[in-house]
Design a protein around this motif. Structure first.
Motif, PDB file in Angstrom:
ATOM      1  N   ARG A  42      -7.837   2.012   1.704  1.00 45.51           N
ATOM      2  CA  ARG A  42      -9.289   1.941   1.540  1.00 45.51           C
ATOM      3  C   ARG A  42      -9.943   3.251   1.128  1.00 45.51           C
ATOM      4  NH1 ARG A  42      -9.525  -0.461   6.227  1.00 45.51           N
ATOM      5  NH2 ARG A  42      -8.875  -2.559   5.848  1.00 45.51           N
ATOM      6  N   PRO A  43      -9.547   4.406   1.672  1.00 46.93           N
ATOM      7  CA  PRO A  43     -10.190   5.670   1.258  1.00 46.93           C
ATOM      8  C   PRO A  43      -9.876   6.120  -0.172  1.00 46.93           C
ATOM      9  CG  PRO A  43      -9.165   5.926   3.397  1.00 46.93           C
ATOM     10  CD  PRO A  43      -8.724   4.613   2.861  1.00 46.93           C
ATOM     11  N   VAL A  44      -8.849   5.527  -0.805  1.00 45.56           N
ATOM     12  CA  VAL A  44      -8.541   5.883  -2.197  1.00 45.56           C
ATOM     13  C   VAL A  44      -9.708   5.412  -3.052  1.00 45.56           C
ATOM     14  CG1 VAL A  44      -6.934   5.515  -4.110  1.00 45.56           C
ATOM     15  CG2 VAL A  44      -6.064   5.704  -1.776  1.00 45.56           C
ATOM     16  N   ARG A  45     -10.130   6.241  -3.995  1.00 49.96           N
ATOM     17  CA  ARG A  45     -11.292   5.908  -4.823  1.00 49.96           C
ATOM     18  C   ARG A  45     -11.145   4.547  -5.482  1.00 49.96           C
ATOM     19  NH1 ARG A  45     -10.987  11.065  -8.115  1.00 49.96           N
ATOM     20  NH2 ARG A  45     -10.696   9.498  -9.706  1.00 49.96           N
ATOM     21  N   ARG A  46     -12.229   3.813  -5.512  1.00 50.49           N
ATOM     22  CA  ARG A  46     -12.232   2.456  -6.043  1.00 50.49           C
ATOM     23  C   ARG A  46     -11.806   2.418  -7.509  1.00 50.49           C
ATOM     24  NH1 ARG A  46     -17.079  -1.445  -4.774  1.00 50.49           N
ATOM     25  NH2 ARG A  46     -15.990  -1.299  -2.807  1.00 50.49           N
ATOM     26  N   ASP A  47     -12.263   3.366  -8.320  1.00 53.96           N
ATOM     27  CA  ASP A  47     -11.894   3.359  -9.733  1.00 53.96           C
ATOM     28  C   ASP A  47     -10.401   3.618  -9.917  1.00 53.96           C
ATOM     29  OD1 ASP A  47     -12.218   5.998  -8.868  1.00 53.96           O
ATOM     30  OD2 ASP A  47     -12.804   6.712 -10.855  1.00 53.96           O
ATOM     31  N   CYS A  85      -6.592  12.094   2.211  1.00 51.78           N
ATOM     32  CA  CYS A  85      -7.683  11.532   2.997  1.00 51.78           C
ATOM     33  C   CYS A  85      -7.265  11.372   4.467  1.00 51.78           C
ATOM     34  CB  CYS A  85      -8.120  10.184   2.433  1.00 51.78           C
ATOM     35  SG  CYS A  85      -9.006  10.313   0.875  1.00 51.78           S
ATOM     36  N   ALA A  86      -6.031  10.952   4.695  1.00 48.11           N
ATOM     37  CA  ALA A  86      -5.547  10.785   6.064  1.00 48.11           C
ATOM     38  C   ALA A  86      -5.455  12.130   6.784  1.00 48.11           C
ATOM     39  CB  ALA A  86      -4.189  10.102   6.057  1.00 48.11           C
ATOM     40  N   GLY A  87      -5.175  13.178   6.024  1.00 45.97           N
ATOM     41  CA  GLY A  87      -5.071  14.504   6.615  1.00 45.97           C
ATOM     42  C   GLY A  87      -6.403  15.218   6.722  1.00 45.97           C
ATOM     43  N   GLY A  88      -7.475  14.592   6.233  1.00 45.49           N
ATOM     44  CA  GLY A  88      -8.799  15.191   6.319  1.00 45.49           C
ATOM     45  C   GLY A  88      -9.090  16.204   5.247  1.00 45.49           C
ATOM     46  N   LEU A  89      -8.352  16.163   4.138  1.00 45.80           N
ATOM     47  CA  LEU A  89      -8.559  17.132   3.071  1.00 45.80           C
ATOM     48  C   LEU A  89      -9.622  16.690   2.062  1.00 45.80           C
ATOM     49  CD1 LEU A  89      -4.864  18.139   2.407  1.00 45.80           C
ATOM     50  CD2 LEU A  89      -6.575  19.359   3.735  1.00 45.80           C
ATOM     51  N   GLN A  90     -10.025  15.445   2.114  1.00 49.45           N
ATOM     52  CA  GLN A  90     -11.063  14.975   1.181  1.00 49.45           C
ATOM     53  C   GLN A  90     -12.198  14.353   1.936  1.00 49.45           C
ATOM     54  OE1 GLN A  90      -9.427  12.381  -1.765  1.00 49.45           O
ATOM     55  NE2 GLN A  90      -8.793  14.086  -3.010  1.00 49.45           N
TER      56      GLN A  90
END
Length: 90
Positions: A42-47, A85-90
């Motif tokens: 889910r956190p991966v950009r939609r585009d 995203c899981a590691g909190g880098l984005q």
């Protein structure tokens, strides 16, 4: 091949049954042996997810090595973003 596929994000304990048949390209199987669980997808950009899905559709239709390389390249980008995203880098 293993019975279960673990999520590609480190330290995620989710898994799914590995029941998909590999895609055959030029007589060689393209093993899809990685998976990202819905929580980390889910956190991966939609585009980016949309372009990856389009590449998978192209691969199913054309089954060329070029389409396979494109899909693998896009998968690597999606996987990197999910891990960041899981590691909190984005």
């Amino acid at each position: 091949m293993t019975d279960r596929l673990r999520c590609a994000v480190p330290h995620c304990r989710r898994s799914k049954r590995a029941d998909e048949a590999p895609v055959i390209i030029d007589g060689k199987p393209l093993a899809l042996d990685e998976w990202i669980c819905p929580t980390h997808w889910r956190p991966v950009r939609r585009d980016r997810r949309a372009v990856f899905a389009a590449a998978k559709r192209i691969l199913r239709r054309k089954r060329t090595e070029r389409a396979a390389r494109l899909m693998i390249w896009l998968w690597q980008r999606c996987k990197r973003e999910a891990i960041e995203c899981a590691g909190g880098l984005q």
